[in-house]
Design an enzyme around this catalytic site. Sequence first.
Site, PDB file in Angstrom:
ATOM      1  N   CYS A  83       1.214  -1.009  -0.133  1.00  0.00           N
ATOM      2  CA  CYS A  83       0.079  -0.269   0.215  1.00  0.00           C
ATOM      3  C   CYS A  83       0.718   1.160   0.122  1.00  0.00           C
ATOM      4  O   CYS A  83       1.869   1.146   0.335  1.00  0.00           O
ATOM      5  CB  CYS A  83      -0.913   0.432   1.477  1.00  0.00           C
ATOM      6  SG  CYS A  83      -0.213  -0.124   3.016  1.00  0.00           S
ATOM      7  N   GLU A 132      -8.138   8.359   4.336  1.00  0.00           N
ATOM      8  CA  GLU A 132      -7.780   8.339   2.343  1.00  0.00           C
ATOM      9  C   GLU A 132      -8.781   7.395   1.627  1.00  0.00           C
ATOM     10  O   GLU A 132      -9.659   7.290   1.753  1.00  0.00           O
ATOM     11  CB  GLU A 132      -6.344   6.985   2.274  1.00  0.00           C
ATOM     12  CG  GLU A 132      -5.632   7.444   3.170  1.00  0.00           C
ATOM     13  CD  GLU A 132      -4.181   6.535   3.449  1.00  0.00           C
ATOM     14  OE1 GLU A 132      -3.128   6.154   2.876  1.00  0.00           O
ATOM     15  OE2 GLU A 132      -4.752   5.010   2.987  1.00  0.00           O
TER      16      GLU A 132
END
Length: 197
Positions: A83, A132
């Site tokens: 990620c 996010e």
Amino acid sequence: MPITPATATHSPSNGTADAILLELVDEDGVTIGTAEKLAAHQPPGQLHRAFSVFLFDEYGRLLLQQRALGKYHSPGVWSNTCCGHPYPGEAPFAAAARRTFEELGASPSLLAEAGTVRYNHPDPESGLVEQEYNHLFVGMLQAVLRPDPEEVASTAFVTPPELAERHAKDTFSSWFMTVLDAARPAIRELTGPSAGW
């Protein structure tokens, strides 16, 4: 690290660390500006673009990584394959492929978009906030791993029952279950019903 147009302007050449900028986005994922990486994660957090990758082997097992102990954010916890954050102007797909290679020393043999998910996860250990707009990717990995020890402490391929067992006893990233659940439809399509995802 392979030099690409996206990394060329972000790789320090004089031995000093350049500030890493993230793309700030609105609730629809439209870019509205940039912010320095650490500043974007300070409470209450600034909504920024991110990506999460889920790679599987030929047996339908998910590759997990344990984040290196030296990382400033969520060190030592288990999480999805890879990620991170695209550089400003970098396509999320390109960033996902780039970081997978940088962190794990191997490139996916297949990588496909799997939607997006928006979340707000404070990290109680560091006090930082993951605010996010996350682009999800699923794919296959058939190469030998060569993890970068500054990024990755350990790796493991797991079946769904093995993941459940590990999740019950080990510490995982605050965002892991959110991104896994959001990616599940694409994961099931990729791995088939027998894999059990």
